[in-house]
Design a protein around this motif. Structure first.
Motif, short mmCIF file in Angstrom:
data_model
loop_
_atom_site.label_atom_id
_atom_site.label_comp_id
_atom_site.label_asym_id
_atom_site.label_seq_id
_atom_site.Cartn_x
_atom_site.Cartn_y
_atom_site.Cartn_z
N ASN A 1 19.16 -25.68 -7.84
CA ASN A 1 18.35 -27.11 -9.11
C ASN A 1 17.69 -28.44 -7.88
OD1 ASN A 1 18.56 -27.58 -12.44
ND2 ASN A 1 17.38 -26.41 -11.53
N GLN A 2 18.58 -28.93 -8.04
CA GLN A 2 18.71 -30.43 -7.66
C GLN A 2 16.94 -30.39 -6.59
OE1 GLN A 2 21.51 -28.72 -7.57
NE2 GLN A 2 23.23 -29.89 -8.25
N ARG A 3 17.14 -29.30 -5.70
CA ARG A 3 16.39 -29.83 -4.79
C ARG A 3 14.94 -29.40 -5.33
NH1 ARG A 3 19.45 -26.72 0.45
NH2 ARG A 3 20.63 -28.83 1.16
N LYS A 4 15.23 -28.67 -6.70
CA LYS A 4 14.25 -27.63 -6.58
C LYS A 4 13.44 -29.14 -7.72
CE LYS A 4 12.16 -24.13 -9.69
NZ LYS A 4 12.36 -24.97 -11.45
N MET B 1 13.67 -40.96 -12.16
CA MET B 1 12.34 -39.49 -12.65
C MET B 1 13.53 -38.47 -12.13
SD MET B 1 8.95 -40.96 -10.57
CE MET B 1 9.10 -41.00 -9.13
N ALA B 2 14.41 -38.22 -11.68
CA ALA B 2 14.66 -36.53 -10.85
C ALA B 2 16.36 -36.91 -12.35
CB ALA B 2 15.56 -36.43 -9.85
N GLN B 3 16.79 -37.93 -12.44
CA GLN B 3 17.72 -38.00 -13.95
C GLN B 3 17.00 -37.67 -15.25
OE1 GLN B 3 19.55 -41.79 -13.11
NE2 GLN B 3 21.75 -40.63 -11.83
N LYS B 4 15.72 -37.74 -15.13
CA LYS B 4 15.70 -37.61 -16.55
C LYS B 4 15.13 -35.96 -16.54
CE LYS B 4 12.29 -41.44 -17.17
NZ LYS B 4 11.04 -41.61 -16.58
N ARG B 5 15.43 -35.43 -15.67
CA ARG B 5 16.09 -33.85 -16.17
C ARG B 5 16.85 -33.78 -15.85
NH1 ARG B 5 11.24 -31.53 -13.61
NH2 ARG B 5 12.48 -29.30 -13.25
N ASP B 6 17.39 -34.15 -15.05
CA ASP B 6 19.18 -33.71 -15.06
C ASP B 6 20.05 -34.97 -14.35
OD1 ASP B 6 22.14 -32.77 -13.87
OD2 ASP B 6 20.96 -31.53 -12.54
N PRO B 7 20.39 -35.83 -15.70
CA PRO B 7 21.28 -36.71 -15.54
C PRO B 7 22.12 -37.21 -14.03
CG PRO B 7 21.26 -36.24 -17.61
CD PRO B 7 20.33 -34.95 -17.07
N ILE C 1 11.58 -31.84 -5.15
CA ILE C 1 10.58 -31.76 -5.45
C ILE C 1 9.33 -31.36 -6.65
CG2 ILE C 1 9.49 -29.68 -3.68
CD1 ILE C 1 11.86 -28.81 -2.61
N GLU C 2 9.71 -31.08 -7.68
CA GLU C 2 8.71 -30.97 -8.71
C GLU C 2 8.37 -32.31 -8.68
OE1 GLU C 2 10.22 -29.08 -11.69
OE2 GLU C 2 10.32 -27.04 -11.01
N THR C 3 9.25 -33.46 -8.79
CA THR C 3 9.06 -34.75 -9.12
C THR C 3 8.61 -35.71 -7.86
OG1 THR C 3 11.43 -35.29 -10.13
CG2 THR C 3 10.61 -36.72 -9.86
N LEU C 4 8.32 -35.29 -6.66
CA LEU C 4 7.73 -35.82 -5.73
C LEU C 4 6.01 -35.71 -5.16
CD1 LEU C 4 10.23 -35.78 -3.11
CD2 LEU C 4 8.97 -37.51 -3.47
N LEU C 5 6.10 -34.17 -5.85
CA LEU C 5 4.60 -33.37 -6.29
C LEU C 5 3.94 -33.60 -6.96
CD1 LEU C 5 5.23 -29.58 -5.17
CD2 LEU C 5 3.80 -31.61 -3.69
N LYS C 6 4.58 -34.12 -8.28
CA LYS C 6 4.13 -34.22 -10.18
C LYS C 6 3.75 -36.32 -9.19
CE LYS C 6 6.12 -31.55 -12.81
NZ LYS C 6 6.66 -31.18 -14.03
#
Lengths: 189, 189
Positions: free
Chosen positions: A27-30, A52-58, A33-38
């Motif tokens: 899930n972390q990789r997902k 940015m990633a921690q907004k989805r999973d702190p 990757i989504e953060t980079l693409l967005k």
DNA sequence: TTAGTTGCAAACTCTTTGCACGAGG
DNA sequence: CCTCGTGCAAAGAGTTTGCAACTAA
């Protein structure tokens, strides 16, 4: 909505590439990757990517960001850029050659894909040296129109000069009356 | 002998530039500048530059190297290059655009000045983006002839791939039987 | 004489790594 | 169940900086 579906599909392709190379789809990789693409145009560094990633999973840690970024780069899925800031910035790679025009004065980056004509020309130059180049970003330093105008104006009345890219502004040398210690290079420092 | 005199003259020009900008011509700066000029093609990093300079004056410290290098760069007399090695390399600047072709496999660098035709073309591309570029080095990553041949050969019998530039070699993914811990990316690691 | 420069060592920043725990396949 | 992957904290590496002594002008 359509955009979101395209994005999901793209993310799936990256995850599939990772899985078919024998790595696990976590899930972390997902999320990374989504953060980079967005944020394709933002060229985040590791810290920004983490936030940015921690907004989805702190619970995501900085080490995971670095490890994921290394994995993607090793698989040629990620470009590294270096603006002499003291750290790296990251951007999803595609099959094109990209050009970054980086303003040494204000730090702005103009980001463009090289059209095929430019790309082929560069490939040809590389070929003359026996090299076969890969998709990547070319950092080209210069001065943008806005700063050029500002710089011309300043240089008429004073002896300002461009300071190093790390500073991102222009300063002056020989600044009088600063007393002992480090010379001030930058108006904004 | 004639070469030595040319070198001395060149060093004097650099020192004069420094002095006329209001900085002092110290012996340490002289040594560092001479070292950089004598090793133009080597692209030394700070540590290498220190070691070379210490052959002339063992008391020179690393801080002086960094400070001199910053000074030269701020005066646009020095190019920084970054090969994603985790540190910077330095090279005296001139008025030309330089191209570095860096082999991502073996780490070799093919170093060339762009001829005026290439340089003007790149200037033109920059102009399209409103940028005025400065003399600098363009790092272009690729694979040299020798490694390309080696890579082709290996790829036929195994699934090696290019690993990141920092590593400087190629490795393989999905390497079986390595057990717990970090995946080995590089044949030579 | 005076302010810029140096060497040293400590501080800083970004990145990597060892380890025990957790999770994908 | 067996590895690979994760988070944490500590370690590493490169670079910057405060300070007292030194030195160019």
């Amino acid at each position: 909505m359509a955009e979101k579906q395209d994005m999901d599909k793209l993310v799936q392709q990256y995850l599939e590439a990772i899985r078919s190379a024998g790595f696990r789809m976590t899930n972390q990789r997902k999320i990374i990757i989504e953060t980079l693409l967005k944020n394709m145009g933002d060229h985040p560094n590791a810290q920004e990517l983490l936030e940015m990633a921690q907004k989805r999973d702190p619970s995501i840690g900085i080490a995971t960001v670095y490890r994921t970024v290394e994995l993607l780069n090793n698989m040629d899925l990620l470009n590294l850029t270096n603006l002499q800031e003291g750290f790296r910035r990251y951007e999803m790679a595609d099959d094109n050659l990209h050009l970054h025009f980086y303003c040494r004065c204000c730090g702005s980056v103009y980001h463009t894909s090289a059209d095929k004509e430019k790309e082929n020309l560069i490939r040809q130059w590389a070929g003359e040296a026996g090299f076969k180049i890969m998709p990547q970003v070319l950092e080209i330093f210069g001065i943008c129109e806005k700063c050029q105008a500002e710089l011309d104006e300043i240089q008429e009345e004073d002896h300002f000069f461009r300071c190093n890219p790390r500073c991102g502004r222009f300063g002056r040398w020989n600044d009088p009356g600063q007393g002992r210690g480090r010379r001030r290079w930058c108006r904004n420092a």
